[in-house]
Design an enzyme around this catalytic site. Sequence first.
Site, PDB file in Angstrom:
ATOM      1  N   LYS A  17      66.285 100.407   3.958  1.00 13.97           N
ATOM      2  CA  LYS A  17      67.258 101.420   3.507  1.00 13.97           C
ATOM      3  C   LYS A  17      66.667 102.817   3.567  1.00 13.97           C
ATOM      4  CE  LYS A  17      68.370  99.881  -0.434  1.00 13.97           C
ATOM      5  NZ  LYS A  17      67.899  99.248  -1.351  1.00 13.97           N
ATOM      6  N   ILE A 147      71.195  92.634 -11.452  1.00 17.59           N
ATOM      7  CA  ILE A 147      71.721  93.126 -12.732  1.00 17.59           C
ATOM      8  C   ILE A 147      71.285  94.576 -12.943  1.00 17.59           C
ATOM      9  CG2 ILE A 147      71.477  92.879 -15.249  1.00 17.59           C
ATOM     10  CD1 ILE A 147      71.341  89.875 -14.823  1.00 17.59           C
ATOM     11  N   LYS A 186      74.923  85.264  12.052  1.00 17.81           N
ATOM     12  CA  LYS A 186      75.911  84.913  11.034  1.00 17.81           C
ATOM     13  C   LYS A 186      76.453  86.126  10.283  1.00 17.81           C
ATOM     14  CE  LYS A 186      76.188  80.557  11.623  1.00 17.81           C
ATOM     15  NZ  LYS A 186      77.477  80.050  12.119  1.00 17.81           N
ATOM     16  N   THR A 187      77.751  86.146  10.111  1.00 22.73           N
ATOM     17  CA  THR A 187      78.387  87.278   9.435  1.00 22.73           C
ATOM     18  C   THR A 187      78.642  87.006   7.945  1.00 22.73           C
ATOM     19  OG1 THR A 187      80.624  86.504   9.881  1.00 22.73           O
ATOM     20  CG2 THR A 187      79.638  87.939  11.539  1.00 22.73           C
ATOM     21  N   GLN A 191      79.717  89.386   4.674  1.00 18.92           N
ATOM     22  CA  GLN A 191      81.024  89.298   4.002  1.00 18.92           C
ATOM     23  C   GLN A 191      80.848  89.146   2.496  1.00 18.92           C
ATOM     24  OE1 GLN A 191      83.747  86.376   5.698  1.00 18.92           O
ATOM     25  NE2 GLN A 191      82.609  86.419   7.624  1.00 18.92           N
ATOM     26  N   CYS A 378      40.495 111.576  -1.359  1.00 21.72           N
ATOM     27  CA  CYS A 378      40.503 111.478  -2.815  1.00 21.72           C
ATOM     28  C   CYS A 378      39.365 110.590  -3.322  1.00 21.72           C
ATOM     29  CB  CYS A 378      41.877 111.018  -3.295  1.00 21.72           C
ATOM     30  SG  CYS A 378      42.166 111.528  -4.999  1.00 21.72           S
ATOM     31  N   PHE A 379      39.631 109.328  -3.651  1.00 23.52           N
ATOM     32  CA  PHE A 379      38.562 108.424  -4.071  1.00 23.52           C
ATOM     33  C   PHE A 379      37.503 108.352  -2.969  1.00 23.52           C
ATOM     34  CE2 PHE A 379      37.502 103.916  -5.684  1.00 23.52           C
ATOM     35  CZ  PHE A 379      36.863 104.398  -6.806  1.00 23.52           C
ATOM     36  N   ARG A 467      42.365 111.793 -11.468  1.00 18.39           N
ATOM     37  CA  ARG A 467      41.993 112.089 -12.851  1.00 18.39           C
ATOM     38  C   ARG A 467      40.564 112.607 -12.912  1.00 18.39           C
ATOM     39  NH1 ARG A 467      44.135 107.840 -14.582  1.00 18.39           N
ATOM     40  NH2 ARG A 467      45.983 108.810 -15.437  1.00 18.39           N
ATOM     41  N   HIS A 512      45.290 114.597  -0.957  1.00 20.60           N
ATOM     42  CA  HIS A 512      45.841 113.580  -0.057  1.00 20.60           C
ATOM     43  C   HIS A 512      46.533 114.257   1.133  1.00 20.60           C
ATOM     44  CE1 HIS A 512      45.396 109.936  -2.585  1.00 20.60           C
ATOM     45  NE2 HIS A 512      45.398 110.828  -3.565  1.00 20.60           N
ATOM     46  N   GLU A 514      47.586 112.977   3.745  1.00 17.47           N
ATOM     47  CA  GLU A 514      48.591 112.113   4.386  1.00 17.47           C
ATOM     48  C   GLU A 514      50.020 112.416   3.960  1.00 17.47           C
ATOM     49  OE1 GLU A 514      46.380 111.168   2.109  1.00 17.47           O
ATOM     50  OE2 GLU A 514      47.058 109.498   0.857  1.00 17.47           O
TER      51      GLU A 514
END
Length: 536
Positions: A17, A147, A186-187, A191, A378-379, A467, A512, A514
């Site tokens: 997504k 839920i 398969k649909t 559905q 970092c680390f 930290r 970082h 990245e």
Amino acid sequence: MTRYIFITGGVSSSLGKGIASASLGALLQARGYTVKLRKLDPYLNIDPGTMNPYQHGEVFVTEDGMETDLDLGHYERFTDVNCLSTDYITTGQVYSNVLAKERKGGYLGATVQVIPHITDEIKNFITSNTDDVDFILCEIGGTVGDIEGLPYLESIRQIRNDLGRKATCFVHLTLMPYIPTASELKTKPTQHSVKEMLSLGIQPDLLLCRSDRPIPDGALQKISLFCNIERNNVIAALDAKDIYEVPLHYHQEGFDHQVCEFFNLTPPEPDLSPWLKNQAAANASSKKEINIGIVGKYVALPDAYKSVVESIQHAALHNNAKAHIVWIDSENDQHLKTELKDLDAIIVPGGFGFRGIDGKLQAIRYARENNIPFLGICFGMQLAVIEAARNLLNLKDASSTEFGPCQSPVVGIMTEWLSKDMTEKRSDESDLGGTMRLGAYPCTLDVTSKSYEAYGTKHITERHRHRYEVNMSYKNDLEKVGLKFVGLSPDATLPEIVEHQNHPWFVAAQFHPEFKSRPFLPHPLFNGLLKAALAK
Ligand code: GLN
């Protein structure tokens, strides 16, 4: 007018997504619209900062210092629009906001309930701080039927009711599984998923059907008929071999066209030239192959280092190379030595805690002594300093206070630092969540350094999440043995980058890098690493 596109997922998790939302964002941008992407995550943690990477994958950090889901990394990489803390919310945050307001008497004696109080909080998050962009794309985490996701789906149903069809669009991403014994896609799961949405009062406007093979028109027709969605709005979303091809595939399938048509918009055709150029570069055959080792504790789940991997790929493409990532488990010392042998570059990324540090220290030493291009993040930077202190300065007990009290704390807890115009204070007893040095901070570079050469500028800002901090009282001694502090905070109190002199490329940064690499603009430090690896 700001329009809202809600992206939900059905049938299964991990359908992509995030990439789907980011790709639609990029396509709308390519048609000249402004976009903002947001994610709503249904778990109870306030943010993913305290979660184990195996639970959650990478924690992505925004410029303004929020720890978020890795999908925000995709949003930034695909659209080059920086996300902010106002673009990410979890159920934990929603509830803590509502409960704090309740304690203050903010609900004037009302019974505080999921509807309307929780849903109002969610709606408020979605529709605030929109910066008047043309489109807000809102991804709802999780899968329809959970839920936990119900308050979010109820909120977007209400937003449709409030703003109408002209300003809201529901895109639902589902899976079309292939059943080998029937030789058929398969649909039915799709559905059922749409039925689940309908039971919550949401009729999807467009469907994106993920599949590992071409979907016959008959199957798409069938979905259209049973799900009550116009055939043109049932879009095939086939697996792509490279995530940066997804916008191109979607465009071919008419996704962006259908979204614009849904809103009655008639923009010009999109300019997809950067994406096409990228695709051509990725498919070019004459690439030099290189092996880049990532030494970490969570290598069994590459998602734990998502942005690092993407950054390597961006830089590789830019340098006409094909990078193979070699995952090296820092807790498995036995095989480490042999695994390090055939590498063209080594990265020790961010990390926390004592476990696996010996493997990382060995890898750092190996890179330093064998002139293997190295990037410490970092680390990885803190451990590079510890390695130098132990093996070059002969301080055998050099360590970080992260692992407990020690004689030579070359890395120690940060107790006070300047953030914007405010002094932030911490102690050993501070909460673990959200209390690190987080987000973008400026850094000034030494103009004689490799980093300066890579960035081409003296003043940079980069994102932090840590930290502990390298102890400046060891700076002079470390510099005497060749580890130079080439990047510092503007007030020269916090070390940001160290580099080993007399090494082709040994750069280690407290931040970082990245998080800021983009497919069309690789990050200077990854670019520098790749260049050094290719020159080896
Ligand atoms: N554990 C180290 C710290 O907290 C490094 C953190 C990181 O690599 N992100 O300072």
